[in-house]
Write an enzyme that holds these catalytic residues in place. Structure first.
Site, PDB file in Angstrom:
ATOM      1  N   GLU A 156       1.019  -1.139  -0.243  1.00 42.65           N
ATOM      2  CA  GLU A 156       0.144   0.092   0.006  1.00 42.65           C
ATOM      3  C   GLU A 156       0.673   1.135   0.326  1.00 42.65           C
ATOM      4  O   GLU A 156       0.588   2.653   0.608  1.00 42.65           O
ATOM      5  CB  GLU A 156      -0.739   0.252   1.235  1.00 42.65           C
ATOM      6  CG  GLU A 156      -1.256  -1.493   1.224  1.00 42.65           C
ATOM      7  CD  GLU A 156      -2.896  -1.004   2.387  1.00 42.65           C
ATOM      8  OE1 GLU A 156      -2.567  -0.197   3.223  1.00 42.65           O
ATOM      9  OE2 GLU A 156      -4.313  -2.225   2.454  1.00 42.65           O
ATOM     10  N   LYS A 161     -15.673  -1.701   2.343  1.00 45.55           N
ATOM     11  CA  LYS A 161     -14.726  -2.305   1.537  1.00 45.55           C
ATOM     12  C   LYS A 161     -15.846  -2.441   0.232  1.00 45.55           C
ATOM     13  O   LYS A 161     -16.235  -3.555   0.868  1.00 45.55           O
ATOM     14  CB  LYS A 161     -13.703  -3.029   1.803  1.00 45.55           C
ATOM     15  CG  LYS A 161     -12.546  -2.519   2.737  1.00 45.55           C
ATOM     16  CD  LYS A 161     -11.322  -3.352   2.670  1.00 45.55           C
ATOM     17  CE  LYS A 161     -10.287  -2.619   3.526  1.00 45.55           C
ATOM     18  NZ  LYS A 161      -9.448  -4.175   4.606  1.00 45.55           N
TER      19      LYS A 161
END
Ligand code: PGA
Ligand code: ZN
Length: 419
Positions: A206, A338
């Protein structure tokens, strides 16, 4: 009435170089929504399945076989696409078609509908069911950025803790907020190089730095980076941690196993370990401090730290049924959103609405394997999310931040969310 006139799927790649699917949905022959599906590395056991057993190709085949059921429907009614998806796949976790297909199709349909109504996606989503609970004026979520990564996102030698995050909670504008996170990320590299002159500048999935340091050294380094810039932790900037504790949880031993640091925590030791980190580093945000089925232990953390966003990710998996359980047990005061954990957009917005109605703060989040799309920035604004967890650097992360800057220049959103 606007109508879907074409649906087209294809195979593309995500930020990890893994194959995924992209779907184009066209409304009235000219408004094209295009979305590709992300994927996680630390996946909750109750999440929607990414792909059926045949992988992305199997999802594409299913799309081809069922396209005609989608052509002709009105994409401005988000429930219609949901209904079609649910006719094709009645499993609770999209095991037949794959959550990735549900994700890409449902968001692409919403995007093409928003274009047909000449509205930004966030405004389109805000103005109709299933969202019903929201503030009158949209605000920017605080960008929550991964500055140092380990766990499932980085290799051996890195910390067991998956993510150390920075939140610019003193920022007044979204551009200041993004700039602050970038400065902390850059200063942290300098700090890491002073600790380990051999540090190569390697990053996790990430975009957070992935140094060969243990949990404690990593937290110290992140705190030092903030202080070197003149920030007081808990004032202009705060740290957060995604413990992603299910990665450490060994259900047979009933212990959290910290392989890299070389220790194990029983349930009580884990609560002490987490509480100590929250207190010493003045965390504003603590995600998955215990494993994904530990609703009661999460509730203990929430009770001890009422001012911290005690957040469920693997715990709540963007699933409204599981969130109800967390609400009953008072396990968390915040939850990750999400969309691909839920599968389709409608499912995720129902989750968001339930959270909002029960005072649970939302944190809309990327996945570790991402696309360069920026729809989740709109989903974060549409759902009144307090934070948008999208990383700090890397093209697929910056794409989401840049979309917030575009929205800032449209002058449709004023100010930052109240944390
Ligand atoms: P994932 O991690 O996308 O690899 O599941 C992100 C997170 O746990 O927040
Ligand atoms: Zn997480």
């Amino acid at each position: 009435m606007p109508q879907i006139t074409a649906v087209q799927g294809r195979l593309v790649y995500n930020s990890r170089g893994s194959p995924t699917i992209e779907v184009d949905v066209t409304t009235d022959r000219r408004h094209v929504g295009r979305v590709s599906a992300p994927s996680g590395a630390s996946v909750g056991m109750h999440e929607a399945i990414g792909f059926p057993s045949g992988g992305p190709e199997a999802s594409l085949r299913i799309l081809d076989e069922n396209k005609t059921r989608m052509v002709g429907i009105d994409p401005t009614d988000i429930g219609e696409m949901h209904h079609v998806l649910r006719e094709i796949d009645q499993t609770p976790n999209y095991a037949r078609i794959g959550g990735s297909l549900a994700f890409a199709l449902s968001i692409a349909a919403a995007e093409s509908a928003s274009l047909s109504e000449d509205l930004p996606l966030f405004a389109f989503l805000r103005s109709r069911p299933p969202l019903s609970t929201h503030a009158t004026q949209p605000k920017f979520p605080y960008p929550l950025g991964n500055v140092l990564g380990g766990g499932a996102h980085a290799g051996p030698g890195t910390p067991d803790i998956q993510e150390i995050l920075v939140c610019p909670n003193g920022a007044k504008t979204i551009s200041d907020a993004i700039q602050t996170n970038l400065e902390v990320h850059a200063e942290l590299r300098r700090v890491l190089q002073r600790i380990d002159p051999g540090f190569t500048g390697g990053k996790g999935d990430e975009g957070g730095w992935a140094p060969k340091l243990d949990n404690e050294q990593s937290l110290e380094a992140a705190a030092r980076a903030c202080e070197n810039l003149g920030f007081t932790l808990g004032r202009e900037v705060s740290l957060g941690v995604d413990f992603a504790s299910s990665t450490q949880w060994d259900a047979e031993k009933r212990r959290y196993v910290y392989d890299r640091a070389g220790f194990e925590n029983d349930v009580n030791a884990q609560l002490e370990f987490v509480s100590d980190i929250i207190t010493r580093y003045k965390l504003i945000y603590a995600e998955d401090a215990v494993h994904e089925e530990a609703f009661e232990e999460m509730s203990y953390i929430r009770e001890c730290f009422p001012d911290v966003l005690v957040t469920g990710d693997d715990l709540t998996v963007t699933n409204a049924g599981i969130l109800s359980r967390a609400i009953d047990a008072e396990s968390c005061n915040a939850a990750i959103l999400k969309v691909n954990q839920a599968g389709g957009l409608y499912d995720a917005l129902e989750f968001a609405d339930l959270a909002a109605a029960n005072g649970i703060k939302l944190v809309t989040s990327h996945r570790s394997g991402e696309s360069t799309d920026s729809h989740i920035s709109h989903i974060g604004v549409a759902t009144d999310s307090k934070m948008l967890k999208v990383g700090v650097v890397g093209g697929e992360r910056v794409a989401k931040l840049n979309e917030l800057l575009r929205l800032q220049s449209l002058d449709l959103i004023c100010g930052m969310a109240a944390l």
